[in-house]
Design a protein around this motif. Structure first.
Motif, PDB file in Angstrom:
ATOM      1  N   SER A  48       1.030  10.136  -5.449  1.00 33.90           N
ATOM      2  CA  SER A  48       1.652  11.341  -4.807  1.00 33.90           C
ATOM      3  C   SER A  48       2.358  11.959  -5.880  1.00 33.90           C
ATOM      4  O   SER A  48       3.023  11.534  -6.726  1.00 33.90           O
ATOM      5  CB  SER A  48       2.640  11.316  -3.535  1.00 33.90           C
ATOM      6  OG  SER A  48       1.896  10.421  -2.521  1.00 33.90           O
ATOM      7  N   SER A  63       8.803   7.169   5.919  1.00 34.59           N
ATOM      8  CA  SER A  63       8.100   8.251   5.306  1.00 34.59           C
ATOM      9  C   SER A  63       8.807   8.713   4.023  1.00 34.59           C
ATOM     10  O   SER A  63       8.272   9.465   3.384  1.00 34.59           O
ATOM     11  CB  SER A  63       7.583   9.331   5.814  1.00 34.59           C
ATOM     12  OG  SER A  63       8.677  10.002   6.657  1.00 34.59           O
ATOM     13  N   GLU A  72       3.995  15.276   0.014  1.00 31.93           N
ATOM     14  CA  GLU A  72       2.620  14.754   0.143  1.00 31.93           C
ATOM     15  C   GLU A  72       2.798  13.048   0.285  1.00 31.93           C
ATOM     16  O   GLU A  72       1.699  12.632   0.978  1.00 31.93           O
ATOM     17  CB  GLU A  72       2.223  14.705  -1.310  1.00 31.93           C
ATOM     18  CG  GLU A  72       0.615  14.413  -1.740  1.00 31.93           C
ATOM     19  CD  GLU A  72       0.123  14.598  -2.940  1.00 31.93           C
ATOM     20  OE1 GLU A  72      -0.850  13.947  -3.053  1.00 31.93           O
ATOM     21  OE2 GLU A  72       0.931  15.114  -3.708  1.00 31.93           O
ATOM     22  N   PHE A  73       3.858  12.498  -0.127  1.00 29.83           N
ATOM     23  CA  PHE A  73       3.881  11.048  -0.041  1.00 29.83           C
ATOM     24  C   PHE A  73       4.263  10.824   1.517  1.00 29.83           C
ATOM     25  O   PHE A  73       3.531   9.912   2.109  1.00 29.83           O
ATOM     26  CB  PHE A  73       4.984  10.495  -0.781  1.00 29.83           C
ATOM     27  CG  PHE A  73       5.450   9.220  -0.412  1.00 29.83           C
ATOM     28  CD1 PHE A  73       4.686   8.029  -0.662  1.00 29.83           C
ATOM     29  CD2 PHE A  73       6.677   8.717   0.443  1.00 29.83           C
ATOM     30  CE1 PHE A  73       4.917   6.708  -0.204  1.00 29.83           C
ATOM     31  CE2 PHE A  73       6.860   7.556   0.733  1.00 29.83           C
ATOM     32  CZ  PHE A  73       6.178   6.410   0.426  1.00 29.83           C
ATOM     33  N   LEU A 112      -0.479   5.462   7.592  1.00 37.16           N
ATOM     34  CA  LEU A 112      -0.616   4.098   7.046  1.00 37.16           C
ATOM     35  C   LEU A 112       0.359   3.471   7.939  1.00 37.16           C
ATOM     36  O   LEU A 112       0.369   1.956   8.183  1.00 37.16           O
ATOM     37  CB  LEU A 112      -0.072   4.017   5.574  1.00 37.16           C
ATOM     38  CG  LEU A 112       0.064   2.529   4.996  1.00 37.16           C
ATOM     39  CD1 LEU A 112      -1.420   1.860   5.047  1.00 37.16           C
ATOM     40  CD2 LEU A 112       0.649   2.799   3.644  1.00 37.16           C
ATOM     41  N   ARG A 147       0.772  -1.064  -0.038  1.00 34.47           N
ATOM     42  CA  ARG A 147       0.046  -0.004   0.122  1.00 34.47           C
ATOM     43  C   ARG A 147       0.845   1.391  -0.112  1.00 34.47           C
ATOM     44  O   ARG A 147       0.518   2.391  -0.593  1.00 34.47           O
ATOM     45  CB  ARG A 147      -0.835  -0.011   1.346  1.00 34.47           C
ATOM     46  CG  ARG A 147      -1.922  -1.181   1.075  1.00 34.47           C
ATOM     47  CD  ARG A 147      -3.013  -1.133   2.146  1.00 34.47           C
ATOM     48  NE  ARG A 147      -3.738  -2.276   2.110  1.00 34.47           N
ATOM     49  CZ  ARG A 147      -4.941  -2.297   1.348  1.00 34.47           C
ATOM     50  NH1 ARG A 147      -5.194  -1.451   0.425  1.00 34.47           N
ATOM     51  NH2 ARG A 147      -5.770  -3.368   1.337  1.00 34.47           N
ATOM     52  N   ALA A 148       2.028   1.317   0.593  1.00 27.18           N
ATOM     53  CA  ALA A 148       3.117   2.400   0.462  1.00 27.18           C
ATOM     54  C   ALA A 148       3.303   2.528  -0.913  1.00 27.18           C
ATOM     55  O   ALA A 148       3.395   3.875  -1.572  1.00 27.18           O
ATOM     56  CB  ALA A 148       4.180   1.958   1.305  1.00 27.18           C
ATOM     57  N   ARG A 182       0.773   4.503  -2.465  1.00 24.49           N
ATOM     58  CA  ARG A 182       0.776   5.858  -1.954  1.00 24.49           C
ATOM     59  C   ARG A 182       1.943   6.692  -2.610  1.00 24.49           C
ATOM     60  O   ARG A 182       1.537   7.908  -3.215  1.00 24.49           O
ATOM     61  CB  ARG A 182       1.154   5.990  -0.579  1.00 24.49           C
ATOM     62  CG  ARG A 182       0.154   5.471   0.381  1.00 24.49           C
ATOM     63  CD  ARG A 182      -1.345   6.216   0.444  1.00 24.49           C
ATOM     64  NE  ARG A 182      -1.937   5.926   1.433  1.00 24.49           N
ATOM     65  CZ  ARG A 182      -2.825   4.763   1.462  1.00 24.49           C
ATOM     66  NH1 ARG A 182      -2.980   4.002   0.410  1.00 24.49           N
ATOM     67  NH2 ARG A 182      -3.707   4.521   2.571  1.00 24.49           N
ATOM     68  N   ARG A 215       0.927  11.028   3.486  1.00 25.78           N
ATOM     69  CA  ARG A 215       0.355   9.550   3.272  1.00 25.78           C
ATOM     70  C   ARG A 215       0.746   8.600   3.764  1.00 25.78           C
ATOM     71  O   ARG A 215      -0.151   7.783   4.332  1.00 25.78           O
ATOM     72  CB  ARG A 215      -0.051   9.619   1.643  1.00 25.78           C
ATOM     73  CG  ARG A 215      -0.623  10.655   0.901  1.00 25.78           C
ATOM     74  CD  ARG A 215      -0.955  10.502  -0.647  1.00 25.78           C
ATOM     75  NE  ARG A 215      -1.814  11.037  -1.401  1.00 25.78           N
ATOM     76  CZ  ARG A 215      -2.209  10.756  -2.378  1.00 25.78           C
ATOM     77  NH1 ARG A 215      -1.850   9.704  -3.107  1.00 25.78           N
ATOM     78  NH2 ARG A 215      -3.294  11.562  -2.945  1.00 25.78           N
ATOM     79  N   VAL A 216       2.008   8.507   3.928  1.00 22.97           N
ATOM     80  CA  VAL A 216       2.391   6.927   4.473  1.00 22.97           C
ATOM     81  C   VAL A 216       2.535   6.948   5.841  1.00 22.97           C
ATOM     82  O   VAL A 216       2.519   5.848   6.649  1.00 22.97           O
ATOM     83  CB  VAL A 216       3.760   6.710   3.957  1.00 22.97           C
ATOM     84  CG1 VAL A 216       4.895   7.522   4.442  1.00 22.97           C
ATOM     85  CG2 VAL A 216       4.046   5.322   3.845  1.00 22.97           C
TER      86      VAL A 216
END
Length: 323
Positions: A200, A293, A205-206, A213, A192-193, A196, A209-210
């Motif tokens: 991104s 991240s 931004e990434f 998660l 899922r990363a 992401r 998002r991570v």
């Protein structure tokens, strides 16, 4: 009386030739030459973006190359690099295939081995659980290598063995049972990363998002580890921090993180103080949030190139012979 003639304006300077400026001072071309191996072996622009970040190129640096962020710069590098016909790689929510089945089988092995040893020879249940847990939960991934490649794994085995010695065989059995859900949660987080990363458009931004998660993955594993401790009859206050510590160790090693903070956290857990394991797990969680991240932590691993092999073996790269 003398007459002063009006000055004639100087002819306008010729406009700069766009083609000459492009070929003479093309920053993207220079960057492409510097990272040619990375661009040639990448299967998509996402891997180039992760590799550039690993080399210290940030979104602010990308503006010097006439791009708004690293992802846009990576797209141009990928487009300007010749590629053969490569199969499209799908970003599946979970890995599948024979390798995924083998990984799941290896994750189920510690619990089966530990409880089998407990049924056959209870005296060997603790050592069997400790060995299987240290081997499967923190098995080396991309971070393997370096001067002491297995130092973190020996420390993890020492942590598990010391905890089993202090709290009994039930704790070792609980850690062995937590290997399987740890494997599944880690695989889901990695997949899922990658999704992401695909969605991104900037490194910040990434990272935004991570991080949720990762915290969700840690929370899911904490619930699974608590259930494994309850099944094994292990004390939750002792089993949960150790399980989280080993799970974070596995995540960081599998994603290519530096071994120093991991080894320091494992060494802290060996201190004979009740709160040592909790402090080590909390510190390693903070490090994991920062390290995982980064987009470069989720790039696909590649086999070492010829130059990397020569650098690892200490042989000269003979760079002057090739231009």
């Amino acid at each position: 009386m003398t007459t002063v003639e009006p000055e004639t304006p100087a002819p306008p300077a010729p406009p700069p030739q766009a083609g000459r400026r492009r070929t003479g001072a093309d920053p993207v071309k220079a960057l492409l030459h510097r990272h040619r191996e990375l661009c040639e072996r990448a299967v998509d622009p996402l891997e180039i973006a992760a590799g550039l970040e690993a080399h210290g190129i940030t979104d602010r640096t990308a503006t010097r190359f006439r791009h708004r962020d690293v992802f846009s710069l990576a797209e141009e590098l990928y487009a300007r690099t010749p590629h053969g016909e490569a199969p499209a790689t799908a970003l599946a929510p979970l890995p599948a295939g024979p390798s995924a089945l083998r990984g799941l089988g290896c994750a189920l092995l510690p619990g089966a081995l530990a409880f089998g040893a407990a049924a056959a020879a209870p005296a060997w249940a603790g050592p069997a659980a400790v060995t299987a847990t240290a081997a499967a939960l923190v098995w080396p991934g991309r971070a393997a290598g370096g001067r002491f490649p297995y130092a973190a794994h020996l420390l993890a085995a020492a942590v598990a063995g010391w905890a089993a010695h202090r709290h009994g065989t039930a704790l070792a059995l609980g850690l062995a049972l937590a290997v399987a859900p740890g494997h599944l949660v880690a695989a889901a987080f990695a997949a899922r990363a990658r999704v992401r990363v695909a969605g991104s458009r900037a490194l910040e931004e990434f990272a935004d998002r991570v991080r949720p998660l990762l915290l969700a993955a840690v929370a899911v594993f904490a619930g699974a580890a608590a259930g494994a401790a309850a099944v094994a009859g292990a004390p939750l206050a002792a089993a949960l921090p150790l399980a989280l510590l080993l799970f974070l160790t596995r995540l960081l090693l599998r994603h290519g993180a530096h071994r120093g903070p991991v080894a320091a956290a494992l060494a802290l857990a060996l201190v004979p103080v009740p709160a040592a394991a909790s402090a080590a797990a909390a510190g390693l969680l903070v490090h994991a949030v920062l390290a995982l991240s980064r987009a470069s932590a989720h790039a696909r691993p590649h086999p070492p190139t010829r130059k990397e092999k020569q650098k690892m073996t200490g042989q000269p790269t003979n760079q002057g012979a090739t231009r």
